[in-house]
Each structure stands twice: as structure tokens, then as C-alpha cells.
Write an enzyme that holds these catalytic residues in place. Sequence first.
Site, PDB file in Angstrom:
ATOM      1  N   ASN A  56     111.362  91.718 165.580  1.00  0.00           N
ATOM      2  CA  ASN A  56     112.573  91.511 167.313  1.00  0.00           C
ATOM      3  C   ASN A  56     111.363  91.387 168.377  1.00  0.00           C
ATOM      4  OD1 ASN A  56     114.270  91.225 169.852  1.00  0.00           O
ATOM      5  ND2 ASN A  56     115.684  92.142 168.158  1.00  0.00           N
TER       6      ASN A  56
ATOM      7  N   CYS B 239     116.833  90.955 175.869  1.00  0.00           N
ATOM      8  CA  CYS B 239     116.202  89.730 175.122  1.00  0.00           C
ATOM      9  C   CYS B 239     116.085  87.981 175.763  1.00  0.00           C
ATOM     10  CB  CYS B 239     116.807  89.304 173.980  1.00  0.00           C
ATOM     11  SG  CYS B 239     116.522  90.955 172.825  1.00  0.00           S
TER      12      CYS B 239
ATOM     13  N   HIS C 289     115.630  83.130 170.420  1.00  0.00           N
ATOM     14  CA  HIS C 289     115.100  84.749 170.437  1.00  0.00           C
ATOM     15  C   HIS C 289     115.130  84.506 168.632  1.00  0.00           C
ATOM     16  CE1 HIS C 289     114.676  88.453 170.861  1.00  0.00           C
ATOM     17  NE2 HIS C 289     116.500  89.233 170.559  1.00  0.00           N
TER      18      HIS C 289
END
Length: 308
Positions: A265, A111, A235
Site C-alpha cells: 500500500n 489514499c 487503490h
Amino acid sequence: MGITIRGMGYYVPDKVLTNFDLEKMVDTSDDWITTRTGIKERRIAGSESLTDMAYRASLEALESAQIDPQEIDTIILATLTPDLGFPASACLLQARLGANRAYAFDISAACSGFLYGLEIASSMLSSGRAKRVLLVGAEKLSQIVDWTDRATCVLFGDGAGAVVLSSEGEGELLASVMRSDGNYWEILYAERCGYIKMKGKELFKLAVRSMADVCEEVLQRAGVSTQDINLIVPHQANIRIMQALAEKLNVPMEKVYSNIHKYGNTSAASIPIALCEAYKEGKLKRGDLVLLTAMGGGLTWGASLIRF
């Protein structure tokens, strides 16, 4: 460092998987997912490859930058779900774009991949070894999600975001801090050809503390305060992580951009997708101070402060 975002683009698949769809697949509910994550739906790629999504996002970024693919000298693609073991998906993207003057490579930092890529690109641009870099974050996480595991299958989606970076312009990378600690790898990982495994409670605590620490260090290095920041683009992992981060940094949630409710996500793709949407929605304009931060498997984490 002089570094300007000349253009941005993103792409998400057409297929929408809602929380109500997931209710039919696993023992969960829309209320459970929304309350704990802030996610309402996510996009699923289906037959589209990672390169397909990266290509669409890159085309939009190049068009907005008014730059021909042959003017790009470096392509960096951050992903943990490449199409092949090798060659790098960045090479497949290079061929699709016709960017035959560029050299291309993938990076894997989960990520945090987009921020790691930004660090690499800024070093290349500031040293003069590159003039125009195409930086892409793209993920097809649906292919490594166990759709019978309600703890993880509700979280992830597919998509791609891209930026064209140049040393020409008025933008700046004011400060950045990157970190990693392999001692915590078992908190978030996927075995080769296996599914995502996650220890959610442990990851939550580490994510909030670690991202807050690097954000504060970046601001200190740049000599600015949180009051000077126009927008924080974290993020998009969990709305509660973003809320806890805002509280630790003592900033209102109005300054924290979130689109997690739409996409879930998307790992390395989440920050570039969010940047592009924020700009299109008028929440980000030239000259703004923008704080980017992420944490992902590795564990990896970091923060960058840019003058947009």
C-alpha cells in the site's frame, strides 16, 4: 470534461523488503501476509526524501508527455508524508524541476489523494484556469510505520507516481464522485509525529461497500455499464478488498489491475503507479474506459471514470 493524460511516470526505491525479511522483524510469516493481503514485498526509501521520489516520477511523466517543466502552470502533490511541516513538498518539487511558471500546493486526503487531486485539476482545466497540470501522488510511509506492529508494518511501502494533465486532446473525465466522513477517523489515522493506527476489520467492510457505491454512482452518471469498462484501477490496499469489490460490481478480476504484490500500500501513490504500469504492460490503451477508485483515512473515498 475534456481532460487528457499526456504523460505518466513513476518511481519506487531500489530497496526491497520482502515478507521473509519481515519474518525476522515481527511475529508473522510470508503465508500469513500473502493470504490476508496479497503482498509479497514492498519498497523502502531509506535516505531518499519524498521530494526525491516525486521528482523522479515527475521527470518521467514530463518526458513521456514531451512537455518542458516551464510549460506546467500548476503542480498538485497528494501526500500524507510531506518532507516538512511547511513549505509544501509541491514547492520543493517545483524548485527541483525548474517549473518556475507554476504555482504549487499539497493536498492531504490519504489514499484518496490522487483522486481528489484529479478532481481539482479537472475543474481547473475545464474552467480554463490551467492548461497543463502536473499531478503527483507520493508517499514515504516507512517513516510513520511502527515496525513492531505486525498488523500494520506488513502493509505499507514507499513510492511516487505522476501524470501530466491537459485540456488538449481526446481524453475525458466522464464522471466522478468524491466523499468523506470524519465520523470514522479513528478507523485509520496517524497522530502528528506518530505511527499509523488502523482497525482492519472495520475498515475492510467500509472500504468494499463505500467504493462499490461510488463506482456504481459514477457509472450511472456516465450512462455506462460495468461491461463497458476496459480496466478498473483501484487503490492498492488489499487484494481481498479488490476481489470483494469486483464481486460487488460483477466484473472478473481480469479487469481489475493489481500490483500490490510488488509494492504493498503506497497510499496516494498507488493509483498513478498502477496506471503507469498498466499502460507499460499493454493492459491500457488510448480510448479505453478506465474506472479509478480509492478509500483512505479521513475517511475519504471516491471514484472517477476516464476515457484514457
